[in-house]
Every structure is written in C-alpha cells, then in structure tokens.
Enzyme design. Sequence first.
Site, PDB file in Angstrom:
ATOM      1  N   SER A 267       0.762  -1.284  -0.025  1.00  0.00           N
ATOM      2  CA  SER A 267       0.140  -0.140  -0.018  1.00  0.00           C
ATOM      3  C   SER A 267       0.924   1.242   0.090  1.00  0.00           C
ATOM      4  O   SER A 267       2.262   1.141   0.411  1.00  0.00           O
ATOM      5  CB  SER A 267      -0.920   0.052   1.214  1.00  0.00           C
ATOM      6  OG  SER A 267      -1.453   1.278   1.287  1.00  0.00           O
TER       7      SER A 267
ATOM      8  N   TYR B  72      -4.516  -0.643   9.754  1.00  0.00           N
ATOM      9  CA  TYR B  72      -4.191  -1.028   8.089  1.00  0.00           C
ATOM     10  C   TYR B  72      -2.675  -0.552   8.022  1.00  0.00           C
ATOM     11  O   TYR B  72      -1.906  -1.256   7.390  1.00  0.00           O
ATOM     12  CB  TYR B  72      -5.091  -0.165   7.515  1.00  0.00           C
ATOM     13  CG  TYR B  72      -5.014  -0.312   5.895  1.00  0.00           C
ATOM     14  CD1 TYR B  72      -5.787  -1.478   5.195  1.00  0.00           C
ATOM     15  CD2 TYR B  72      -4.350   0.388   4.975  1.00  0.00           C
ATOM     16  CE1 TYR B  72      -5.632  -2.001   4.072  1.00  0.00           C
ATOM     17  CE2 TYR B  72      -4.150   0.046   3.677  1.00  0.00           C
ATOM     18  CZ  TYR B  72      -4.804  -0.938   3.218  1.00  0.00           C
ATOM     19  OH  TYR B  72      -4.737  -1.267   1.880  1.00  0.00           O
TER      20      TYR B  72
END
Length: 251
Positions: free
Chosen positions: A143, A156
């Site tokens: 990410s 996350y």
Amino acid sequence: MTHPFDLTGRVALVTGANTGIGQAIALALARAGADVACAGRTPAEETEALVRAAGRRAALIAADLSTIEPVARVVDETVAALGGLDILVNNAGIIRRADAVDFTEADWDAVIDTNLKSVFFLSQAAGRHMIAQRRGRIINIASMLTFQGGIRVPSYTASKSGVGGLTKLLANEWARHGVTVNAIAPGYIATNNTAALQADATRNAAILDRIPAGRWGDPADLGGAAVFLASDAAAYVQGHVLAVDGGWLAR
C-alpha cells in the site's frame, strides 16, 4: 524462444479475487497464460468465469483468511485442482477506520490477522511447496501506507508496513531456493476499500490534486505489474515493493 512474460503452464493462487484488485490481477495472469485458483471468503464466481473466458482453467477455494486455520488447505486444494502452484498473490485484505484515540482492539486484531498474519502463514505454506520444487513467485499487495502513515487507519498502516518488511525477510531467506518474493503497492485505486474516500469531496479533491496522473487508479492498472513479477522477466527481482500509484510518491 518463449516470451519472458509468458505464464503458460503456470498455476497461480490469488486471494480475495472476487472483485477489485484481486479480480484484475487474476484476469491479467490468466491472459498471460496462467491457470488461476481464487481463494477467499466471498465466492469469486465472476472471476472464475472471466478466467475461463480467457481460455484458462480456474478453481474456487472457499477460505476465511481472517484466521490461519485454512492456509495449508488452500495450498493443497490449489495443487489438487490445478496440478501445482507456481505463483501466490496475497491480495485479501480489510480496513477499519477510526481516530487512533478511539480505535478498538477488535478492529486492530481483525485487520492485523487478515492483512499480515494470514499473509505470512499462507506464504509459509506456499513457500514450502515452492522451495521443494526450486521455483516460485510470491507477490504481496502492499500500500502507499507501506511508505507513509496515513490517518484514521492505524491497524491498516501497521499491517501494510509489516507486509513491506515481511516481503524483504522472505526474499532474503528464499532467493537461494529459486523463489522470488516481491510486493506491489497500489496507489489510490477505485475499489470498495476506498469508497469512503471517493465519497468525501474534500479528501477526494486533495487526493486527486496530488496524483500527477490526475485520476484514481483502476484495478486493471495493477495487472501488468503482477504479470511482470510473476514472470521469468523478474527472475532477479527480489524483496522489491513496486509502487503503481500514478506518481503519488514522486510528488
């Protein structure tokens, strides 16, 4: 001579392939010649149909990757259904949003277990198979938050930072066995996981203003990177996190 990006005869396992990035990667691998097993909690029947329409074999494997219990079975079922395992794409993931001061232990554990713990143990199960055959490709989905902190997504961010480190660790250990381990770090891609950001007019405008490409990414934008990392063209690429972000990090 076989084209270096040709995946004919290879078997790929893609987690979370029912929609979005996972579906796009599964289809790209199939179009490059790979047979594809789709594993996840939600049946990827549409993806299965797309893979078959591309002329490749497909298999559906039901598995709740919020726990590590099914990971060995997922690898075994892939091998049984499609005759081997050459490529693993660890795509399945979830996100929870809340201010750090309000974030719950339940939301922390849910994200870490799915996005990091299961990624390691599925890689471990696949790695044992790949090391034995002296060949394999593992592609993790990282990410922008592998590189940055973000806001309101503490678990996350922690999980995707962990994915970056884990990618390097596994590459260090398994390169000598003919197994490459790399990651793709998508930029801001229009998927279900980013629906809240797209719907927030202020955040959406700020995001678009920073992306040199001037648009949200499409899941299909990840396909070429996945094919590259899965192919013989990337045989000497190890422990790399490849950003596919429209220039976000360059800005």
